[in-house]
Design a protein around this motif. Structure first.
Motif, PDB file in Angstrom:
ATOM      1  N   SER A  15      86.723  12.804 -21.061  1.00  0.00           N
ATOM      2  CA  SER A  15      85.537  12.100 -21.558  1.00  0.00           C
ATOM      3  C   SER A  15      85.554  10.583 -21.315  1.00  0.00           C
ATOM      4  O   SER A  15      84.579  10.033 -20.797  1.00  0.00           O
ATOM      5  CB  SER A  15      85.344  12.381 -23.048  1.00  0.00           C
ATOM      6  N   PRO A  16      86.648   9.876 -21.676  1.00  0.00           N
ATOM      7  CA  PRO A  16      86.618   8.419 -21.473  1.00  0.00           C
ATOM      8  C   PRO A  16      86.422   8.038 -20.006  1.00  0.00           C
ATOM      9  O   PRO A  16      85.660   7.127 -19.690  1.00  0.00           O
ATOM     10  CB  PRO A  16      88.003   7.966 -21.959  1.00  0.00           C
ATOM     11  N   TYR A  34      82.885   8.900 -19.064  1.00  0.00           N
ATOM     12  CA  TYR A  34      81.916   8.058 -19.783  1.00  0.00           C
ATOM     13  C   TYR A  34      81.743   6.721 -19.063  1.00  0.00           C
ATOM     14  O   TYR A  34      80.622   6.205 -18.955  1.00  0.00           O
ATOM     15  CB  TYR A  34      82.368   7.837 -21.230  1.00  0.00           C
ATOM     16  N   ASN A  35      82.859   6.168 -18.582  1.00  0.00           N
ATOM     17  CA  ASN A  35      82.781   4.891 -17.847  1.00  0.00           C
ATOM     18  C   ASN A  35      81.837   5.012 -16.652  1.00  0.00           C
ATOM     19  O   ASN A  35      81.072   4.097 -16.358  1.00  0.00           O
ATOM     20  CB  ASN A  35      84.165   4.482 -17.359  1.00  0.00           C
TER      21      ASN A  35
END
Lengths: 176, 514
Positions: A24-25, A28-29
């Motif tokens: 996710s991180p 997400y970026n």
């Protein structure tokens, strides 16, 4: 990670849940760069994750690097598809400089949020090409194929994006 | 330069950026939309199949019952005349079958009762199919009581709205077809026509009502039937489409391999440890008398190759034959007494001056050397596991495994002890043969390396040296020696790919995606 990938391929919920934490991180970026706000980015992230997990059988990646690269590609494709739905606009350089009040003066002091704001001030095609070329590392040939433009246009967009970014920063410096 | 550094900084910044995300929230949002693990797929299919069978049987049952309940008129031809009379008269207004045909019209004075009975009579005795024109025929088919009652008010409205209608005698043509399952019965009812000579206005209205009903209801029924047919056709087309559906690309390649293998065989003879007596002389004699000749094998097998991991599994069937030469020599000494010259005296010049004759013994030694040819035959089922390294044009494979010999047979001659040789043929002394040889030798091991090169996408040739090591003897446990065969084969053959990768259409370079 290999076990996780295997688990995801076998549609195991535990593996998918764990993979969401890992992925996710990173995704997400990417989503944030291709969207204008957090909510849109979150929606795009969710859509991409669903697409990734539902198409794991097509994924040939075995290690983290290749799997992340595959996921990144999917996310970018989803983002571009969304943009296509809305209609890719070849915008002219609009006078958005009033937003520059939020841009810090010295480039070294820029943080991710500032860069994002700057990028979103650029015309859509310029910001897309800048994202794809500078940050995501696509070649102009690939970008041309993705955006369905000529390679030379892609180069032009990148040059303009660079110039525009510089202008935006300089203008801010002068104003201050 | 400055630009590049700035861009690198930006890239690094994005790479290192750790956003604050609530992954639980994301998971909750996406979890319901994710594919679920397929479980008990077959059971579902069975249930679905069962359901379909049940539905289709119900469907057929319903069609049968509809036919009999809705189209009462079809029963006219089947019931006795008396009953029909009653039925028809009671339901005079509700169900009847009327037609006007100018050519068949009886005299206008015919009474309605007679008219009804003539209908019934004609129904009872079906007339030959009419060749007369149906241009001016008005046919109203029997409609169910229920349908009639329900639709009559509507029909009356329609009649009122129809101002162009005059009388039925004006030969207004309504050709209607009745496309139902009971077409044969309906044909009868269509043929059973009644000519109404005195059509009153009321009757005309009723007739019109029937006509309208026919126009309104029958097309609906027709439509329903058409829809059913269309659905059936769609289902058929769907099935066909499913059949045509491209084969899902398999991760496993399945190859049919066939190879002919010239071999080198080595027969190993050793003392049977289960029997105390050591027989080196016998073994030496055997070795001296038997010599391995040519050997060959022929095998057919299926190879399953996993594309990604390179894992290869195989099984098949193999026939192997080892030929050997059995040579032996025998000498026979015979002594016989024969009359002949015994002594001869010669002079200096060499002339015989005296000779004596008598019996003398003659010893004859006859040495016979024979060469016979023996065959050892094996039929085995090999099982193997290995790894393949696939290149663009060629492939390397290493495999090993075991084989189970299901049949062994020996045909030929050998020394069964130091002095005697025995000729083993299938027909001769089978019990003795079975006391020496096994019919199945059991498990053996094998190891092979293979090189293959593609000829076309499906075909490739191969060469594969293969070593076979026996784990068991070909002779019975009670026999004095143990005999088994080592073999080095050179498989020469072809691989045929059974599930080749299907060609996918490439986008034309000039075309852009929409």
């Amino acid at each position: 990670m290999k076990k996780l990938i295997k688990g995801c391929k076998e549609l195991e919920r535990r593996s998918q849940r764990e993979m969401v934490d890992h992925l996710s991180p990173f995704l997400y970026n990417i989503c944030r760069r291709y969207t204008h706000n957090h909510e849109d980015a979150k929606d795009l992230l969710q859509e991409s994750l669903i697409h990734i997990f539902n198409n794991m059988d097509k994924c040939q990646a075995r290690d983290k690097a290749t799997f992340f690269a595959w996921s990144k590609r999917i996310t970018i494709n989803r983002a571009l598809a969304q943009k296509r739905k809305k209609g890719l606009e070849v915008e002219s350089m609009v006078d958005n400089t009033h937003h520059l009040l939020i841009v810090p003066r010295i480039q070294s002091q820029l943080n991710v949020q500032d860069i994002l704001k700057l990028l979103h001030l650029l015309p859509q095609n310029q910001s897309l090409v800048f994202n794809l070329s500078v940050i995501d590392g696509y070649s102009h040939a690939e970008i041309a194929k993705i955006l369905e433009v000529k390679e030379s246009s892609s180069r032009t967009f990148l040059t303009r994006a660079r110039q525009s970014l510089q202008q935006l920063i300089q203008k801010q410096e002068i104003d201050l | 330069m400055e630009n590049n550094n700035r861009e690198k900084d930006i890239k690094r910044m994005f790479d290192q950026h750790q956003p604050e995300l609530n992954t639980n929230e994301i998971w909750e949002a996406i979890e319901p939309k994710l594919k679920k693990k397929k479980k008990r797929r077959f059971l579902i299919f069975w249930f679905l199949g069962g359901g379909l069978v049940l539905l289709s049987s119900l469907f057929y049952y319903n069609i049968g019952s509809n036919t009999s309940s809705e189209w009462l008129g079809t029963k006219v031809g089947e019931t006795p005349i008396e009953n029909q009379n009653k039925t028809t008269l009671n339901k005079e207004e509700k169900e009847f079958s009327i037609a006007t045909d100018q050519e068949e019209t009886p005299s206008n004075n015919t009474e309605p009762e007679e008219y009804q009975s003539s209908l019934l009579a004609s129904a009872k005795s079906p007339q030959p199919s009419s060749t007369k024109t149906s241009k001016n025929r008005t046919t109203i088919n029997t409609i169910s009581e229920k349908t009639n009652q329900e639709t009559l008010p509507q029909v009356e409205k329609i009649i009122n709205s129809k101002s162009t209608f005059q009388t039925t005698s004006e030969s207004e043509t309504i050709n209607s077809t009745i496309p139902l399952q009971s077409q044969i019965e309906l044909k009868e009812s269509v043929e059973n026509t009644i000519v109404d000579p005195k059509t009153t206005e009321k009757e005309d209205k009723e007739l019109l009502a029937k006509e309208v009903l026919e126009e309104e209801v029958l097309p609906l029924l027709e439509k329903e039937e058409k829809e059913q047919k269309e659905e059936e056709e769609k289902a058929k087309a769907k099935k066909k489409r499913k059949k045509i559906k491209p084969h899902r690309r398999s991760k496993w390649e399945i190859q049919l391999q066939t190879a002919l293998s010239p071999s080198l065989a080595y027969k190993n003879l050793k003392d049977n440890p289960d029997i105390d007596t050591s027989v080196p002389a016998y073994i030496a004699k055997r070795k001296e008398s038997e010599k391995q000749l040519e050997a060959f094998a022929y095998n057919v097998g299926l190879h399953f190759q996993h594309k990604r991991s390179g894992l290869t599994l195989m099984s098949g069937i193999e026939y192997r034959q080892f030929n050997e030469r059995f040579s032996f020599s025998s000498s026979e000494v015979t002594t016989s007494m024969e009359t002949g010259t015994i002594t001869v005296t010669e002079n200096a010049a060499g002339n015989i001056i005296n000779s004596s004759t008598g019996l003398k013994s003659i010893t004859t030694t006859v040495t016979e050397e024979q060469k016979l040819y023996n065959q050892h035959r094996f039929i085995s089922i090999p099982f193997g596991i290995g790894r393949i390294w696939l290149n663009k044009k060629n492939a390397w494979k290493v495999m090993g495994g075991f084989e189970y010999n299901i049949l062994y047979s020996f045909n030929g001659t050998f020394y069964t002890n130091l002095e005697n040789r025995t000729d083993f043929n299938k027909d001769q002394d089978r019990a003795y043969y079975n006391s020496i040889f096994k019919s199945s030798t059991g498990f053996n091991l094998w190891l092979s390396g293979e090189y293959s090169r593609s000829i076309n996408p499906r075909l490739s040739w191969l060469i594969a040296p293969k070593l076979q090591v026996p784990l068991s003897s070909t002779t019975q446990a009670g026999f004095q020696v143990k005999q088994n065969f080592f073999a080095l084969q050179f498989d020469l053959g072809i691989n045929y790919l059974l599930n080749p990768k299907k060609k996918t259409k490439r986008e034309e370079p000039g075309k852009r995606r929409k």
